[in-house]
Design an enzyme around this catalytic site. Structure first.
Site, short mmCIF file in Angstrom:
data_model
loop_
_atom_site.label_atom_id
_atom_site.label_comp_id
_atom_site.label_asym_id
_atom_site.label_seq_id
_atom_site.Cartn_x
_atom_site.Cartn_y
_atom_site.Cartn_z
N CYS A 2 0.79 -1.22 0.00
CA CYS A 2 0.00 0.00 0.00
C CYS A 2 0.83 1.28 0.00
CB CYS A 2 -0.93 -0.01 1.20
SG CYS A 2 -2.07 1.38 1.19
N GLU A 105 -1.85 -2.40 5.10
CA GLU A 105 -2.67 -2.52 3.90
C GLU A 105 -4.10 -2.12 4.27
OE1 GLU A 105 -1.44 -3.05 1.11
OE2 GLU A 105 0.38 -4.24 1.35
#
Length: 226
Positions: A2, A105
């Protein structure tokens, strides 16, 4: 992956995880970094070899070649492309390790906002991530163009169904081999393609949604919420 990670321990904790006996050239400081939610463009402690010594510098997360002024710096490089990608040709020979405590994430679970998850090693040891970059050394003073990228790999269908990419993480022995300037490029490519740590080495859990706010730092960001 991410684009959020934690690097809150001190440089000496990360050196211990690498198990390198060589003297340390330390430009990263001795105090804990306290970065619980580090974002792209953050200065992070990066390890590389300078001759026989291990060196630590604070280097920006994100890099682009000098000719790519029309492109934003990249923070990650895909493992199956990086060795032959012209974008990274200038830094592919410059291997480094970024030691982190965890990364985050975000998962769409049907609510109004995505749910953040924290991913860390089950044994709580630092995570040694393969990286390449442009960074200071004996011949190169710190420069505004310095930076590094994390190498990411396919997480075999998605790490815990959270994301389909993960950092290329190495055990201490392979991290030392990756850092060693004497390691041939072909061997370095083999390490990053085939010998990264398995998903089973990691655990994950939900954390509070304030993760992602660059002004919000603290240990509460890595506390499980259930």
């Amino acid at each position: 992956m991410c684009g959020r990670l934690s690097q809150y321990r001190s440089i000496h904790d990360f050196v211990a995880a690498l198990s390198i006996q060589n003297a340390l050239i330390n430009y990263a400081g001795d105090q804990p970094f306290g970065l619980y939610d580090a974002t792209p463009s953050t200065q992070l402690a990066l390890f590389h070899m300078e001759g026989q010594f291990l060196r630590a510098d604070m280097v920006r997360w994100g890099w682009r070649p000098h000719w790519a002024t029309d492109r934003a710096p990249l923070i990650n490089a895909w493992v199956d492309r990086v060795a032959r990608n012209p974008f990274f040709s200038a830094i592919w020979p410059h291997r480094a390790i970024i030691a982190i405590d965890n990364w985050f994430e975000w998962v769409d679970e049907g609510g109004p906002k995505k749910q953040p998850y924290l991913i860390r090693r089950k044994d709580r040891a630092p995570i040694l991530c393969a990286a390449i970059g442009q960074y200071p050394n004996a011949e190169h003073e710190p420069d505004e163009n310095d930076g590094f990228v994390l190498i990411t790999a396919d997480s075999t269908g998605g790490m815990v169904d959270i994301h389909d990419r993960q950092p290329v993480t190495l055990n201490a022995e392979l991290a030392r081999e990756w850092l060693n300037p004497a390691t041939p490029k072909e061997r370095a490519e083999q390490i990053m393609l085939l010998q990264w740590e398995p998903i089973e080495a990691f655990e994950w859990f939900k954390v509070d949604r304030p993760v992602g706010n660059v002004q919000n730092q603290g240990a509460h960001l890595i506390t499980p919420t259930g």
